[in-house]
Design an enzyme around this catalytic site. Structure first.
Site, PDB file in Angstrom:
ATOM      1  N   ASN A 162       0.872  -1.181   0.000  1.00 13.27           N
ATOM      2  CA  ASN A 162       0.000   0.000   0.000  1.00 13.27           C
ATOM      3  C   ASN A 162       0.906   1.226   0.000  1.00 13.27           C
ATOM      4  O   ASN A 162       2.129   1.112   0.174  1.00 13.27           O
ATOM      5  CB  ASN A 162      -0.972  -0.009   1.186  1.00 13.27           C
ATOM      6  CG  ASN A 162      -0.262  -0.010   2.516  1.00 13.27           C
ATOM      7  OD1 ASN A 162       0.481   0.913   2.836  1.00 13.27           O
ATOM      8  ND2 ASN A 162      -0.443  -1.074   3.287  1.00 13.27           N
TER       9      ASN A 162
ATOM     10  N   VAL B 204      -0.492 -10.672   1.172  1.00 14.73           N
ATOM     11  CA  VAL B 204       0.860 -11.030   0.729  1.00 14.73           C
ATOM     12  C   VAL B 204       1.892 -10.057   1.318  1.00 14.73           C
ATOM     13  O   VAL B 204       3.032 -10.449   1.643  1.00 14.73           O
ATOM     14  CB  VAL B 204       0.916 -11.123  -0.814  1.00 14.73           C
ATOM     15  CG1 VAL B 204       0.712  -9.800  -1.505  1.00 14.73           C
ATOM     16  CG2 VAL B 204       2.212 -11.775  -1.276  1.00 14.73           C
ATOM     17  N   ASP B 205       1.508  -8.815   1.488  1.00 11.09           N
ATOM     18  CA  ASP B 205       2.388  -7.799   2.095  1.00 11.09           C
ATOM     19  C   ASP B 205       2.797  -8.234   3.513  1.00 11.09           C
ATOM     20  O   ASP B 205       3.991  -8.207   3.878  1.00 11.09           O
ATOM     21  CB  ASP B 205       1.602  -6.479   2.133  1.00 11.09           C
ATOM     22  CG  ASP B 205       2.457  -5.253   2.400  1.00 11.09           C
ATOM     23  OD1 ASP B 205       3.694  -5.365   2.364  1.00 11.09           O
ATOM     24  OD2 ASP B 205       1.869  -4.181   2.638  1.00 11.09           O
TER      25      ASP B 205
ATOM     26  N   SER C 238      -3.793  -6.652  -6.277  1.00 10.65           N
ATOM     27  CA  SER C 238      -5.104  -5.985  -6.119  1.00 10.65           C
ATOM     28  C   SER C 238      -6.306  -6.918  -6.013  1.00 10.65           C
ATOM     29  O   SER C 238      -7.429  -6.451  -5.850  1.00 10.65           O
ATOM     30  CB  SER C 238      -5.390  -4.968  -7.244  1.00 10.65           C
ATOM     31  OG  SER C 238      -4.716  -3.758  -6.996  1.00 10.65           O
ATOM     32  N   THR C 239      -6.079  -8.242  -6.140  1.00  9.86           N
ATOM     33  CA  THR C 239      -7.262  -9.127  -6.203  1.00  9.86           C
ATOM     34  C   THR C 239      -7.717  -9.649  -4.835  1.00  9.86           C
ATOM     35  O   THR C 239      -8.667 -10.417  -4.752  1.00  9.86           O
ATOM     36  CB  THR C 239      -6.999 -10.351  -7.108  1.00  9.86           C
ATOM     37  OG1 THR C 239      -5.958 -11.136  -6.508  1.00  9.86           O
ATOM     38  CG2 THR C 239      -6.599  -9.932  -8.504  1.00  9.86           C
TER      39      THR C 239
ATOM     40  N   TYR D 290      -8.016  -5.423  -2.078  1.00  6.56           N
ATOM     41  CA  TYR D 290      -8.395  -4.331  -2.985  1.00  6.56           C
ATOM     42  C   TYR D 290      -9.485  -4.700  -3.982  1.00  6.56           C
ATOM     43  O   TYR D 290      -9.927  -3.863  -4.769  1.00  6.56           O
ATOM     44  CB  TYR D 290      -7.145  -3.786  -3.703  1.00  6.56           C
ATOM     45  CG  TYR D 290      -6.263  -2.914  -2.832  1.00  6.56           C
ATOM     46  CD1 TYR D 290      -6.622  -2.558  -1.525  1.00  6.56           C
ATOM     47  CD2 TYR D 290      -5.046  -2.434  -3.309  1.00  6.56           C
ATOM     48  CE1 TYR D 290      -5.795  -1.759  -0.743  1.00  6.56           C
ATOM     49  CE2 TYR D 290      -4.221  -1.621  -2.521  1.00  6.56           C
ATOM     50  CZ  TYR D 290      -4.603  -1.294  -1.242  1.00  6.56           C
ATOM     51  OH  TYR D 290      -3.789  -0.493  -0.467  1.00  6.56           O
TER      52      TYR D 290
END
Ligand code: AR6
Length: 171
Positions: free
Chosen positions: A23, A32-33, A120-121, A124
């Site tokens: 982000n 995942v971050d 993004s999936t 987000y």
């Protein structure tokens, strides 16, 4: 340039570069971050903080590169995907920029291999099929360059693995 699709955890992948779905704060998060920061150790966060102090927040579609800390990869490329909300072509372009800017950073670093999550999936909420076709089409723009030899799409969820395998056949 070879394209691979695998199902698994990107923190275990030993490509030279792996990509993080970060982000704008660059200070970590969940998904995942969270996994990358947790398994890679504090060196990644320290590097992100330095970048943030020098450049400010990372805009949507942009990318920055850090060490991969304790991960098997050499580098983590952090990119910020768009939040889908009501969607639109602007969001598709921004997602495409994530893949493109990550590839450009990896090329500048002379990396011969890179692995991407399905940016993004998750949180987000970008539609999975549209995200996958955007990802594949953007990566195919790089097919003639000679530095990156292998691009791996790492699908954590089986639904994404199936979507990528179906799409790759049609392109
Ligand atoms: N390896 C590979 N893919 C994974 C892993 C993993 N270890 N864990 C999850 N995924 P998300 P976003 C997949 O939500 O939608 C964070 O808090 C997951 O199944 O991680 O871009 C950031 O800090 C999905 O397919 O990222 C941001 O605030 C994909 O990774 C926000 O979430 C992306 O899901 C970014 O949201």
């Amino acid at each position: 340039m070879n394209i691979k699709i695998i199902q698994g955890d990107i923190t275990t992948v030993s490509t030279e570069a792996i990509v993080n779905a970060a982000n704008s704060s660059l200070l970590g998060g969940s998904g995942v971050d969270g996994a990358i920061h947790r398994k890679g150790g504090t060196a990644i966060l320290e590097a992100c903080k330095k970048i943030k102090a020098a450049q400010g927040k990372c805009a949507v579609g942009q990318a920055v590169i850090t060490t991969a800390g304790k991960l098997p990869a050499q580098y983590v490329i952090h990119t910020v995907g768009p939040v889908w909300n009501d969607g639109g072509c602007e969001k598709v372009q921004l997602l495409s920029q994530c893949y493109e800017n990550a590839m450009k950073l990896a090329i500048n670093q002379h990396s011969n291999s890179i692995a991407f999550p399905c940016i993004s999936t998750g949180i987000y909420k970008f539609p999975k099929e549209l995200a996958a076709s955007t990802a594949i089409q953007t990566i195919l723009k790089f097919k003639d360059q000679k530095i990156i030899r292998e691009v791996t799409f790492v699908c954590y969820e089986s639904v994404d693995f199936e979507i990528y395998n179906q799409l790759i056949k049609t392109l």
